[in-house]
Write a protein that holds these residues in place. Structure first.
Motif, PDB file in Angstrom:
ATOM      1  N   PHE A 108       0.835  -1.202   0.000  1.00 48.79           N
ATOM      2  CA  PHE A 108       0.000   0.000   0.000  1.00 48.79           C
ATOM      3  C   PHE A 108       0.874   1.258   0.000  1.00 48.79           C
ATOM      4  O   PHE A 108       2.089   1.184   0.220  1.00 48.79           O
ATOM      5  CB  PHE A 108      -0.946  -0.001   1.209  1.00 48.79           C
ATOM      6  CG  PHE A 108      -0.285   0.304   2.528  1.00 48.79           C
ATOM      7  CD1 PHE A 108       0.438  -0.661   3.209  1.00 48.79           C
ATOM      8  CD2 PHE A 108      -0.379   1.566   3.103  1.00 48.79           C
ATOM      9  CE1 PHE A 108       1.057  -0.374   4.430  1.00 48.79           C
ATOM     10  CE2 PHE A 108       0.231   1.865   4.331  1.00 48.79           C
ATOM     11  CZ  PHE A 108       0.950   0.886   4.985  1.00 48.79           C
ATOM     12  N   ASN A 112       1.972  11.670   2.765  1.00 47.29           N
ATOM     13  CA  ASN A 112       1.491  12.948   3.277  1.00 47.29           C
ATOM     14  C   ASN A 112       1.910  14.098   2.381  1.00 47.29           C
ATOM     15  O   ASN A 112       1.339  15.177   2.442  1.00 47.29           O
ATOM     16  CB  ASN A 112       2.028  13.185   4.690  1.00 47.29           C
ATOM     17  CG  ASN A 112       1.345  12.291   5.709  1.00 47.29           C
ATOM     18  OD1 ASN A 112       0.353  12.673   6.319  1.00 47.29           O
ATOM     19  ND2 ASN A 112       1.836  11.077   5.872  1.00 47.29           N
ATOM     20  N   ASP A 214      10.426  13.951   1.203  1.00 45.61           N
ATOM     21  CA  ASP A 214       9.208  14.314   0.475  1.00 45.61           C
ATOM     22  C   ASP A 214       8.834  15.766   0.748  1.00 45.61           C
ATOM     23  O   ASP A 214       9.256  16.359   1.738  1.00 45.61           O
ATOM     24  CB  ASP A 214       8.047  13.354   0.818  1.00 45.61           C
ATOM     25  CG  ASP A 214       7.896  13.075   2.301  1.00 45.61           C
ATOM     26  OD1 ASP A 214       8.893  13.196   3.061  1.00 45.61           O
ATOM     27  OD2 ASP A 214       6.777  12.752   2.732  1.00 45.61           O
ATOM     28  N   ASN A 252       7.302   3.819  -2.129  1.00 45.24           N
ATOM     29  CA  ASN A 252       7.477   3.266  -0.783  1.00 45.24           C
ATOM     30  C   ASN A 252       8.789   3.699  -0.133  1.00 45.24           C
ATOM     31  O   ASN A 252       9.190   3.114   0.878  1.00 45.24           O
ATOM     32  CB  ASN A 252       7.371   1.733  -0.811  1.00 45.24           C
ATOM     33  CG  ASN A 252       6.040   1.257  -1.375  1.00 45.24           C
ATOM     34  OD1 ASN A 252       5.968   0.804  -2.518  1.00 45.24           O
ATOM     35  ND2 ASN A 252       4.967   1.395  -0.610  1.00 45.24           N
ATOM     36  N   ARG A 257      14.470   3.734   3.459  1.00 47.12           N
ATOM     37  CA  ARG A 257      13.430   4.096   4.424  1.00 47.12           C
ATOM     38  C   ARG A 257      13.665   3.354   5.728  1.00 47.12           C
ATOM     39  O   ARG A 257      14.385   2.363   5.775  1.00 47.12           O
ATOM     40  CB  ARG A 257      12.048   3.737   3.910  1.00 47.12           C
ATOM     41  CG  ARG A 257      11.781   2.247   4.001  1.00 47.12           C
ATOM     42  CD  ARG A 257      10.375   1.852   3.637  1.00 47.12           C
ATOM     43  NE  ARG A 257       9.386   2.442   4.538  1.00 47.12           N
ATOM     44  CZ  ARG A 257       8.086   2.422   4.298  1.00 47.12           C
ATOM     45  NH1 ARG A 257       7.628   1.865   3.184  1.00 47.12           N
ATOM     46  NH2 ARG A 257       7.238   2.935   5.159  1.00 47.12           N
ATOM     47  N   LYS A 270       9.756   7.243   5.201  1.00 48.79           N
ATOM     48  CA  LYS A 270      10.172   6.958   3.827  1.00 48.79           C
ATOM     49  C   LYS A 270      11.114   8.051   3.339  1.00 48.79           C
ATOM     50  O   LYS A 270      11.185   9.121   3.904  1.00 48.79           O
ATOM     51  CB  LYS A 270       8.935   6.899   2.919  1.00 48.79           C
ATOM     52  CG  LYS A 270       7.946   5.829   3.372  1.00 48.79           C
ATOM     53  CD  LYS A 270       6.913   5.497   2.312  1.00 48.79           C
ATOM     54  CE  LYS A 270       5.796   6.497   2.224  1.00 48.79           C
ATOM     55  NZ  LYS A 270       4.736   6.038   1.280  1.00 48.79           N
TER      56      LYS A 270
HETATM   57  N1  LIG Z   1       8.702  10.737   4.626  1.00 51.64           N
HETATM   58  C1  LIG Z   1       7.516  10.133   4.830  1.00 51.64           C
HETATM   59  N2  LIG Z   1       7.506   8.943   5.450  1.00 51.64           N
HETATM   60  C2  LIG Z   1       6.343   8.300   5.670  1.00 51.64           C
HETATM   61  C3  LIG Z   1       5.105   8.885   5.298  1.00 51.64           C
HETATM   62  C4  LIG Z   1       5.146  10.130   4.633  1.00 51.64           C
HETATM   63  O1  LIG Z   1       4.117  10.693   4.229  1.00 51.64           O
HETATM   64  N3  LIG Z   1       6.368  10.730   4.420  1.00 51.64           N
HETATM   65  N4  LIG Z   1       3.930   8.244   5.589  1.00 51.64           N
HETATM   66  C5  LIG Z   1       3.998   7.340   6.741  1.00 51.64           C
HETATM   67  C6  LIG Z   1       2.800   6.575   6.971  1.00 51.64           C
HETATM   68  S1  LIG Z   1       1.519   7.391   7.744  1.00 51.64           S
HETATM   69  C7  LIG Z   1       2.721   5.237   6.690  1.00 51.64           C
HETATM   70  S2  LIG Z   1       1.360   4.332   7.065  1.00 51.64           S
HETATM   71  C8  LIG Z   1       3.822   4.543   5.985  1.00 51.64           C
HETATM   72  C9  LIG Z   1       3.313   3.917   4.711  1.00 51.64           C
HETATM   73  O2  LIG Z   1       4.327   3.221   4.048  1.00 51.64           O
HETATM   74  P1  LIG Z   1       4.088   2.786   2.541  1.00 51.64           P
HETATM   75  O3  LIG Z   1       3.556   3.960   1.792  1.00 51.64           O
HETATM   76  O4  LIG Z   1       5.383   2.300   2.039  1.00 51.64           O
HETATM   77  O5  LIG Z   1       3.075   1.663   2.556  1.00 51.64           O
HETATM   78  O6  LIG Z   1       4.887   5.415   5.653  1.00 51.64           O
HETATM   79  C10 LIG Z   1       5.185   6.399   6.635  1.00 51.64           C
HETATM   80  N5  LIG Z   1       6.376   7.107   6.274  1.00 51.64           N
END
Ligand SMILES: Nc1nc2c(c(=O)[nH]1)N[C@H]1C(S)=C(S)[C@@H](COP(=O)(O)O)O[C@H]1N2
Ligand SMILES: [Mo]
Length: 431
Positions: A108, A112, A214, A252, A257, A270
Motif C-alpha cells: 500500500f 502525506n 518528500d 514506498n 526508508r 520513507k
Molecule cells: N517521509 C515520509 N515517510 C512516511 C510517510 C510520509 O508521508 N512521508 N507516511 C507514513 C505513513 S503514515 C505510513 S502508514 C507509511 C506507509 O508506508 P508505505 O507507503 O510504504 O506503505 O509510511 C510512513 N512514512
C-alpha cells in the motif's frame, strides 16, 4: 452495518480548477523535456535544486505533480484502490493481499506529501543519510557507507495506524482506509542499532526524530515522527534499501526508508535523510495533539477528550483479515471451500484464529502457520462446508498470546486509529 470490502475507486484530485490549469501547463513542459532529451538526464541535470526551485516558483502546496510525473507512479501499483492522488494514498483489496509475502506492487501507499524527484528518477547521486543529535559523532552516510554495516532481511508487517478507519461509526475524517493499508513484505537493510552504535548513542538520548525528502503540502511541516530508543535498538528495526530483493519502489521510500515493524506505519519514515536522537520525546506536528494519538480511556463515540488525555500510538493490536474467498462468492449447497487469510499482533504473538458462519454461535478452528520471523504476519487457513442454501457471513476472529481478541464492534477514537474489528465476508449459497 453495511457489507464490507466494497471496492471504491475514488480519485479525489487534490486541487480545484485553477490548479488543474497550472498542471496542464506543467505537463506540457514535462513532455517537452521528456521528448527532447530523455527526461532522466534532463532532470538529473537540474540537480538537488529542483525541489527548491519548484517551491520558489509555485509556492508550497502547488508543487506540480505532473512535472515530477508522480501520477505516473500509480501504474506501478495495479489493482490499488486510490483514495487520493495528491498526495497519493491507496490500498489493496484483501483478496489481492492473499500472498504470504506481499509483492512490492501490492504494498500500500500512504503519502502525506509529494514524492521526491530523486525517488522518481532513481537518483542516488549526492544522497546522504545524516545521524545527529544526542550522538558522540555525527555521521553522513552514502548508500555505499550504509551497505558496509551487516545486512539483515526480515519479513516485516507495516500497517497504517488509520487502517480500518472506514469502519468507525460515527465516521472519522481522514483517508477512508478499509482493510488494505497493510503489507508484510521482505525488507533488506541494516539494523538501525548498528548505525546508531557507530555514531555513539549518548546516555541523554530517549527518542528518535525521523526526516524524509518528500515535499510537504499546504501548511504542513515536513512529515516527521519518532520512536523510543528501546524500539530503535530492537534488532528488527531496519534502515532498509531493498523491498523483496529489489530497490525500494519510488512510492514506498526509494532509496532508503525506516522499517519499524509491528508499530503504526507512520514510524517507518520513507525517503529517509536524517535521524536525530533527542533528549526528549519528539514533538513535531505529527507527534502532538491528536495526531497518531488515542485517548487513555474509552470516550463517547463522536467526542474528543482534552488533549492531555491523548497518548502516542505505538504497537498495532491483534487483528486478522480474510483474503479468500472474495466477498459475495456464490456457492452451491454441499460445497467445501478453502478460507484463508493472515493474522498479526504487533509486539505480541498470534495464538489462534477462529471462524464462524452463523454470527458467532458456532466457531471453527483454523490452521495457523507460524510467522517467518517476529513481525511477519501469520497465515491461517481452514476448510468450510456450506451444507444448506442461504446467506452466510464468514467471520474471522484472532486472539493474541495474552488472550486478547478482536472486538465484534469497532471501539471508537477521535482519529480512527488501530481499527481492528473482526473481518466479515459474505457468501451466497444456492440450493
Ligand atoms: N517521509 C515520509 N515517510 C512516511 C510517510 C510520509 O508521508 N512521508 N507516511 C507514513 C505513513 S503514515 C505510513 S502508514 C507509511 C506507509 O508506508 P508505505 O507507503 O510504504 O506503505 O509510511 C510512513 N512514512
Ligand atoms: Mo499511516
Amino acid at each position: 452495518m453495511g457489507i464490507e470490502n466494497m471496492r471504491r475507486i475514488l480519485i479525489q484530485g487534490g486541487g480545484g480548477k485553477q490548479e488543474i490549469d497550472l498542471l496542464d501547463r506543467v505537463i506540457t513542459r514535462r513532455r517537452f523535456f521528456g521528448q527532447a532529451a530523455l527526461g532522466y538526464s534532463v532532470l538529473v541535470g537540474f540537480g538537488a535544486g529542483l525541489d527548491a526551485a519548484l517551491k520558489g516558483l509555485f509556492g508550497r502546496g502547488l508543487v506540480p505533480v505532473a512535472w515530477s510525473s508522480e501520477a505516473d507512479l500509480l501504474t506501478t501499483k495495479p489493482g490499488m484502490i486510490v483514495h487520493n492522488d495528491r498526495p497519493i494514498n491507496g490500498e489493496l483489496p484483501p483478496d489481492l493481499l492473499d500472498d504470504s509475502v506481499t509483492p512490492s506492487s501490492r504494498h500500500f501507499v500512504r503519502n502525506n506529501g509529494i514524492v521526491p524527484v530523486r525517488a522518481i528518477n532513481k537518483d542516488i547521486q549526492d544522497w546522504k543519510l545524516t545521524i545527529d543529535g544526542e550522538v558522540n559523532r555525527k555521521l553522513q552516510l552514502s548508500i555505499a557507507d550504509l551497505k558496509r554495516f551487516p545486512s539483515a532481511t526480515f519479513q516485516e508487517t507495516i500497517e497504517c495506524g488509520g487502517n480500518g478507519r472506514a469502519l468507525f461509526r460515527p465516521k472519522v475524517r481522514g483517508n477512508q482506509w478499509n482493510r488494505g493499508a497493510i503489507a508484510s513484505s521482505r525488507w533488506t537493510g541494516v539494523r538501525l542499532r548498528d548505525v546508531l552504535k557507530e555514531a555513539g548513542v549518548k546516555s541523554s538520548a530517549v527518542y528518535t526524530a525521523h526526516y524524509g525528502e518528500d515535499i510537504p503540502l499546504g501548511k504542513a511541516e515536513p512529515f516527521s515522527r519518532g520512536i523510543p530508543m528501546a524500539k530503535a535498538m530492537e534488532e528488527h528495526t531496519l534502515i532498509a534499501y531493498q523491498l523483496n530483493g529489489a530497490d525500494v519502489p519510488a512510492l514506498n521510500g526509494f532509496p532508503v526508508r525506516l522499517v519499524v515493524p509491528g508499530w503504526i506505519g507512520s514510524c517507518s519514515e520513507k525517503w529517509l535523510k536524517e535521524i536525530r536522537l533527542l533528549a526528549y520525546v519528539h514533538d513535531s506536528q505529527k507527534m502532538r495533539g491528536f495526531s497518531y494519538r488515542v485517548p487513555q480511556y474509552p470516550v463517547v463515540p463522536g467526542t474528543r477528550p482534552p488533549r492531555k488525555d491523548m497518548v502516542i500510538v505505538t504497537s498495532w493490536i491483534i487483528k486478522s483479515m480474510i483474503t479468500q474467498p472474495r466477498p459475495k462468492t456464490e456457492l452451491t449447497a454441499g460445497d467445501t471451500i478453502k478460507v484463508r487469510g493472515h493474522a498479526w499482533a504487533g509486539e505480541h504473538k498470534v495464538e489462534k484464529v477462529i471462524l464462524s458462519t452463523d454470527y458467532g454461535i458456532h466457531w471453527y478452528d483454523t490452521e495457523l502457520t507460524p510467522p517467518k520471523n517476529k513481525y511477519a504476519w501469520n497465515d491461517w487457513e481452514a476448510e468450510l462446508k456450506f451444507s444448506r442454501r442461504g446467506y452466510y457471513e464468514i467471520w474471522a476472529r484472532a486472539f493474541d498470546n495474552r488472550g486478547i481478541a478482536q472486538p465484534f464492534r469497532q471501539p471508537w477514537n477521535p482519529k480512527g486509529y488501530l481499527g481492528n474489528v473482526i473481518h466479515r465476508v459474505p457468501v451466497i449459497v444456492s440450493g
